[in-house]
Design an enzyme around this catalytic site. Structure first.
Site, PDB file in Angstrom:
ATOM      1  N   GLU A   1      17.922 -28.177  24.670  1.00  0.00           N
ATOM      2  CA  GLU A   1      19.127 -27.494  24.201  1.00  0.00           C
ATOM      3  C   GLU A   1      20.099 -28.559  23.706  1.00  0.00           C
ATOM      4  OE1 GLU A   1      20.935 -24.737  26.944  1.00  0.00           O
ATOM      5  OE2 GLU A   1      22.940 -25.103  26.145  1.00  0.00           O
TER       6      GLU A   1
ATOM      7  N   GLU B   1      31.236 -26.697  22.023  1.00  0.00           N
ATOM      8  CA  GLU B   1      31.284 -25.897  23.245  1.00  0.00           C
ATOM      9  C   GLU B   1      32.528 -26.260  24.057  1.00  0.00           C
ATOM     10  OE1 GLU B   1      28.153 -24.367  26.638  1.00  0.00           O
ATOM     11  OE2 GLU B   1      28.131 -26.495  26.085  1.00  0.00           O
TER      12      GLU B   1
END
Length: 317
Positions: free
Chosen positions: A131, A136
């Site tokens: 990932e 974020e």
């Protein structure tokens, strides 16, 4: 100093053999055709209801407007207890192994209590095929976090060739045994995420994933985006040091495979919910209480995408 110039030249030398060609465009007019709408329960336990495409369109959560794409959340309705605030999670139909991914944004949902937006890439059988979290953050955070999650035997080191900050306790990328922190490099500029990003008119994130490293650059629209990106002929050798470079004790090709691009905006959950007691706890006893009962708080929880393009090394095409 001379030695610093030499080190920078050596660091950038890893990009010099690549010539990038456009492999995958995400045209605004047909943007959503290239994604699947994920509408299962949130794997991160958020107070969210991810809706399918027809509902997203009919409820105004997604649309194209001129030369950009809008992706938002419900900001009109109080949600009954036990429910979740409607939102979208897009997963690209195309799968990637290496590439240069360039995203131009005018607005992102970050910096709002209860929110946890992300632009990221993920492989199957998480976390064993990796990932890459490119954008974020959670709640009122105002600086971007860039994070990798992998299976065992992947760690990163500070090679001095990037401008972000690497916390010493976030260098092991292994998420296979319940440690979901991953390995992380943090931006320091407040225009890299959330309210500061939006006030500056957005910006451009470029992510280069090859066998040697995963590197991320950022330019605010309040500054100057490289002309080679604007012209569609990206040249990382001209960009200077990246914001983040993930490299070290990690075989990139073993840890990152068959990745799909993801956009999502969730609420509360394992991050925003678990950090609610910080700057947001004066608003409501819990994150879930706030998200369910204060729809107007999320009016600005939306993405505006100007463009998304994927380039490949010409030698690999």
């Amino acid at each position: 100093m001379l030695w610093q110039t030499v080190l920078l030249a050596l660091g950038l030398a890893r990009f010099t053999l690549a010539e990038f060609v456009l492999a995958d465009n995400y045209p605004i007019a047909s943007f959503f055709d290239k994604f699947d709408f994920f509408n299962e329960s949130d794997p991160t336990h958020g107070t969210v209801e991810y809706v399918e495409a027809q509902t997203a369109v009919s409820e105004g959560l997604v649309r194209t407007a001129g030369n950009s794409v809008y992706m938002g959340v419900d900001y009109s309705n109080v949600i009954p207890s036990g429910g979740g605030r409607p939102s979208v999670r897009l997963v690209s139909k195309n799968v990637y192994n290496h590439g240069l991914f360039i995203l131009d944004l005018a607005h992102m949902p970050g910096g709002i209590c209860g929110t946890w937006p992300a632009f990221w890439m993920v492989g199957p059988n998480w976390p064993y095929n990796g990932e890459i979290d490119i954008i974020e953050g959670a709640n009122t955070q105002n600086q971007n976090d860039m994070t990798l999650h992998t299976g065992p035997n992947c760690s990163i080191t500070d090679n001095g060739e990037f401008t972000g900050t690497m916390p010493s306790w976030l260098t092991d990328c292994n998420a296979a045994y319940g440690d979901y922190n991953g390995c992380q490099i943090q931006a320091t500029a407040t225009n890299s995420y959330g309210a500061g990003f939006n006030q500056a008119g957005g910006g451009v994130y470029a992510t280069l994933w090859d066998s040697d490293a995963i590197s991320i650059w950022f330019w605010s629209h309040s500054g100057t985006v490289p002309a080679d990106i604007v012209s569609g002929e990206p040249d990382p050798t001209s960009w200077g040091e990246p914001l983040a470079m993930f490299q070290g004790g990690c075989n990139i090709d073993n840890s990152f495979k068959d990745m799909q691009i993801v956009f999502d905006t969730t609420f509360c959950g394992d991050w925003a919910g678990n950090t609610w007691s910080g700057t947001c706890s004066n608003l409501a006893p819990t994150c879930t209480d706030y998200v369910l009962n204060n729809p107007s708080a999320f009016t600005d929880a939306y993405w505006i995408i100007n463009s998304l393009k994927v380039y490949e090394d010409y030698a690999c095409t």
